[in-house]
Design a protein around this motif. Structure first.
Motif, PDB file in Angstrom:
ATOM      1  N   VAL A  67       0.832  -1.202   0.000  1.00 46.15           N
ATOM      2  CA  VAL A  67       0.000   0.000   0.000  1.00 46.15           C
ATOM      3  C   VAL A  67       0.871   1.258   0.000  1.00 46.15           C
ATOM      4  N   VAL A  68       1.941   1.263   0.779  1.00 44.14           N
ATOM      5  CA  VAL A  68       2.821   2.435   0.831  1.00 44.14           C
ATOM      6  C   VAL A  68       3.525   2.641  -0.508  1.00 44.14           C
ATOM      7  N   VAL A  69       3.987   1.570  -1.130  1.00 48.24           N
ATOM      8  CA  VAL A  69       4.655   1.695  -2.427  1.00 48.24           C
ATOM      9  C   VAL A  69       3.682   2.184  -3.500  1.00 48.24           C
ATOM     10  N   LEU A  70       2.466   1.666  -3.508  1.00 46.81           N
ATOM     11  CA  LEU A  70       1.484   2.129  -4.491  1.00 46.81           C
ATOM     12  C   LEU A  70       1.127   3.592  -4.286  1.00 46.81           C
ATOM     13  N   TYR A  71       0.986   4.015  -3.033  1.00 43.71           N
ATOM     14  CA  TYR A  71       0.681   5.417  -2.770  1.00 43.71           C
ATOM     15  C   TYR A  71       1.846   6.313  -3.198  1.00 43.71           C
ATOM     16  N   SER A  72       3.065   5.887  -2.889  1.00 45.25           N
ATOM     17  CA  SER A  72       4.240   6.661  -3.298  1.00 45.25           C
ATOM     18  C   SER A  72       4.358   6.736  -4.813  1.00 45.25           C
ATOM     19  N   LEU A  73       4.064   5.628  -5.476  1.00 49.41           N
ATOM     20  CA  LEU A  73       4.091   5.629  -6.933  1.00 49.41           C
ATOM     21  C   LEU A  73       3.025   6.562  -7.504  1.00 49.41           C
ATOM     22  N   GLY A  74       1.854   6.596  -6.884  1.00 52.51           N
ATOM     23  CA  GLY A  74       0.807   7.508  -7.320  1.00 52.51           C
ATOM     24  C   GLY A  74       1.208   8.965  -7.156  1.00 52.51           C
ATOM     25  N   VAL A  75       1.861   9.275  -6.029  1.00 47.62           N
ATOM     26  CA  VAL A  75       2.331  10.652  -5.815  1.00 47.62           C
ATOM     27  C   VAL A  75       3.397  11.016  -6.837  1.00 47.62           C
ATOM     28  N   ARG A  76       4.310  10.085  -7.101  1.00 48.90           N
ATOM     29  CA  ARG A  76       5.371  10.349  -8.071  1.00 48.90           C
ATOM     30  C   ARG A  76       4.799  10.541  -9.479  1.00 48.90           C
ATOM     31  N   LEU A  77       3.840   9.714  -9.850  1.00 44.60           N
ATOM     32  CA  LEU A  77       3.232   9.855 -11.175  1.00 44.60           C
ATOM     33  C   LEU A  77       2.442  11.155 -11.297  1.00 44.60           C
ATOM     34  N   THR A  78       1.840  11.601 -10.203  1.00 43.77           N
ATOM     35  CA  THR A  78       1.153  12.890 -10.221  1.00 43.77           C
ATOM     36  C   THR A  78       2.151  14.030 -10.431  1.00 43.77           C
ATOM     37  N   ALA A  79       3.317  13.922  -9.796  1.00 44.26           N
ATOM     38  CA  ALA A  79       4.348  14.948  -9.980  1.00 44.26           C
ATOM     39  C   ALA A  79       4.888  14.938 -11.407  1.00 44.26           C
ATOM     40  N   ILE A  80       5.057  13.761 -11.973  1.00 47.76           N
ATOM     41  CA  ILE A  80       5.527  13.672 -13.362  1.00 47.76           C
ATOM     42  C   ILE A  80       4.485  14.254 -14.311  1.00 47.76           C
ATOM     43  N   ALA A  81       3.204  14.001 -14.034  1.00 51.17           N
ATOM     44  CA  ALA A  81       2.143  14.526 -14.894  1.00 51.17           C
ATOM     45  C   ALA A  81       2.093  16.048 -14.842  1.00 51.17           C
ATOM     46  N   GLY A  82       2.501  16.622 -13.729  1.00 53.53           N
ATOM     47  CA  GLY A  82       2.494  18.074 -13.605  1.00 53.53           C
ATOM     48  C   GLY A  82       3.649  18.757 -14.312  1.00 53.53           C
ATOM     49  N   ASP A  83       4.626  17.973 -14.745  1.00 50.79           N
ATOM     50  CA  ASP A  83       5.772  18.533 -15.443  1.00 50.79           C
ATOM     51  C   ASP A  83       5.348  18.965 -16.843  1.00 50.79           C
ATOM     52  N   VAL A  84       5.673  20.166 -17.223  1.00 54.43           N
ATOM     53  CA  VAL A  84       5.235  20.691 -18.520  1.00 54.43           C
ATOM     54  C   VAL A  84       6.034  20.117 -19.680  1.00 54.43           C
ATOM     55  N   GLN A  85       7.154  19.462 -19.431  1.00 56.62           N
ATOM     56  CA  GLN A  85       8.000  18.925 -20.491  1.00 56.62           C
ATOM     57  C   GLN A  85       7.454  17.615 -21.071  1.00 56.62           C
ATOM     58  N   GLN A  86       6.567  16.960 -20.350  1.00 56.92           N
ATOM     59  CA  GLN A  86       6.062  15.665 -20.798  1.00 56.92           C
ATOM     60  C   GLN A  86       5.095  15.834 -21.973  1.00 56.92           C
ATOM     61  N   SER A 135       2.678  13.435 -22.838  1.00 56.38           N
ATOM     62  CA  SER A 135       1.349  12.896 -22.535  1.00 56.38           C
ATOM     63  C   SER A 135       1.134  12.831 -21.029  1.00 56.38           C
ATOM     64  N   PRO A 136       0.788  13.943 -20.402  1.00 52.36           N
ATOM     65  CA  PRO A 136       0.577  13.909 -18.951  1.00 52.36           C
ATOM     66  C   PRO A 136      -0.691  13.156 -18.552  1.00 52.36           C
ATOM     67  N   ALA A 137      -1.622  12.989 -19.480  1.00 47.88           N
ATOM     68  CA  ALA A 137      -2.860  12.287 -19.151  1.00 47.88           C
ATOM     69  C   ALA A 137      -2.600  10.824 -18.822  1.00 47.88           C
ATOM     70  N   LEU A 138      -1.623  10.217 -19.478  1.00 45.86           N
ATOM     71  CA  LEU A 138      -1.276   8.824 -19.205  1.00 45.86           C
ATOM     72  C   LEU A 138      -0.748   8.681 -17.784  1.00 45.86           C
ATOM     73  N   PHE A 139       0.157   9.565 -17.390  1.00 46.13           N
ATOM     74  CA  PHE A 139       0.724   9.500 -16.040  1.00 46.13           C
ATOM     75  C   PHE A 139      -0.327   9.804 -14.977  1.00 46.13           C
TER      76      PHE A 139
END
Length: 73
Positions: A20-39, A41-45
């Motif tokens: 559960v902790v790893v999945l939550y951390s992965l979700g937070v990390r993917l949310t941060a990656i999606a917020g990056d303007v350089q990506q 396809s942020p919708a996938l992340f």
């Protein structure tokens, strides 16, 4: 006392808590990656992050289902 059953419960608890902790951390990390303007396809992340958060929520609800005696009837 049945020590093997105690160790089994402790092991399952440890594995599920880490999952559960790893999945939550992965979700937070993917949310941060999606917020990056350089990506490109942020919708996938963002959708993968929501899937991780959803699985965490289901795991918490299942744990509550197992703990609360009213739901086990």
């Amino acid at each position: 006392m049945k020590w093997l059953e105690l160790l089994l419960v402790a092991g399952v608890t440890l594995v599920s808590a880490v999952t559960v902790v790893v999945l939550y951390s992965l979700g937070v990390r993917l949310t941060a990656i999606a917020g990056d303007v350089q990506q490109k396809s942020p919708a996938l992340f963002k959708s993968l992050a929501y899937v991780c958060f959803g699985i965490c929520g289901l795991a918490v609800l299942f744990g509550i289902y197992l703990i609360v005696p009213y739901f086990g009837k």
